[in-house]
Design a protein around this motif. Structure first.
Motif, PDB file in Angstrom:
ATOM      1  N   GLU A   1       0.818  -1.207   0.000  1.00  0.00           N
ATOM      2  CA  GLU A   1       0.000   0.000   0.000  1.00  0.00           C
ATOM      3  C   GLU A   1       0.851   1.255   0.000  1.00  0.00           C
ATOM      4  O   GLU A   1       1.988   1.261   0.456  1.00  0.00           O
TER       5      GLU A   1
ATOM      6  N   CYS B   1       0.332   5.769   0.518  1.00  0.00           N
ATOM      7  CA  CYS B   1      -0.536   6.839   0.998  1.00  0.00           C
ATOM      8  C   CYS B   1       0.222   8.155   0.874  1.00  0.00           C
ATOM      9  O   CYS B   1       1.382   8.179   0.493  1.00  0.00           O
TER      10      CYS B   1
ATOM     11  N   CYS C   1       3.382  -4.428   3.924  1.00  0.00           N
ATOM     12  CA  CYS C   1       2.228  -4.475   3.023  1.00  0.00           C
ATOM     13  C   CYS C   1       1.220  -3.357   3.275  1.00  0.00           C
ATOM     14  O   CYS C   1       0.399  -3.067   2.417  1.00  0.00           O
ATOM     15  N   GLY C   2       1.279  -2.712   4.436  1.00  0.00           N
ATOM     16  CA  GLY C   2       0.329  -1.650   4.730  1.00  0.00           C
ATOM     17  C   GLY C   2       0.997  -0.445   5.355  1.00  0.00           C
ATOM     18  O   GLY C   2       1.890  -0.579   6.189  1.00  0.00           O
TER      19      GLY C   2
ATOM     20  N   SER D   1      -0.216   3.687   6.707  1.00  0.00           N
ATOM     21  CA  SER D   1      -1.282   4.656   6.905  1.00  0.00           C
ATOM     22  C   SER D   1      -0.758   5.797   7.763  1.00  0.00           C
ATOM     23  O   SER D   1      -0.214   5.565   8.836  1.00  0.00           O
TER      24      SER D   1
ATOM     25  N   THR E   1       2.447   1.020  10.235  1.00  0.00           N
ATOM     26  CA  THR E   1       2.838   0.064   9.205  1.00  0.00           C
ATOM     27  C   THR E   1       2.394  -1.337   9.596  1.00  0.00           C
ATOM     28  O   THR E   1       2.269  -1.641  10.785  1.00  0.00           O
ATOM     29  N   SER E   2       2.177  -2.177   8.612  1.00  0.00           N
ATOM     30  CA  SER E   2       1.885  -3.583   8.872  1.00  0.00           C
ATOM     31  C   SER E   2       2.753  -4.438   7.970  1.00  0.00           C
ATOM     32  O   SER E   2       3.164  -4.008   6.886  1.00  0.00           O
TER      33      SER E   2
END
Length: 85
Positions: free
Chosen positions: A26, A28, A67-68, A70, A80-81
Motif C-alpha cells: 500500500e 498513501c 504491506c500496509g 497509513s 505500518t503492517s
C-alpha cells in the motif's frame, strides 16, 4: 508507484526504488500532501517528495514485506503492517 490525474488519467509523476514483485504493497500521502509513502517487499518504507519524485527518506521498518502503511490525519505518525508478525 504512479500519481495520476483523477479527471483525465494523465501521469503526473512516478516514484521508484521500492520492491513490489510478489505482494501488494500500500501507498498513501503524508497529512500535508508533501510526500508519497509506500511499503516495500524488502522491509523498508519509502517517502518520496511529491513534486520532484526523489526519495526523501527511508525507514527500515520490518524484517519482511511492508504491506500496509497509513499516516495519521493530523500528526507526523505512521502506522505500518507486515507479514513478519
Amino acid at each position: 508507484v504512479r500519481l495520476m490525474d483523477k479527471s483525465n488519467g494523465e501521469l503526473l509523476n512516478a516514484y521508484g526504488g521500492h520492491k513490489s514483485d510478489s505482494y501488494k504493497v500500500e501507498c498513501c500521502m503524508t497529512h500535508g500532501d508533501s510526500h508519497v509513502v509506500c511499503g516495500s517487499e524488502d522491509g523498508r518504507v519509502l517517502f518520496w517528495d511529491l513534486l520532484d519524485g526523489k526519495v526523501a527518506h527511508t525507514l527500515e521498518a520490518h524484517t519482511h514485506v511492508v504491506c500496509g502503511v497509513s499516516m495519521h490525519p493530523k500528526q507526523d505518525m505512521l502506522l505500518t503492517s507486515s507479514v513478519d508478525g
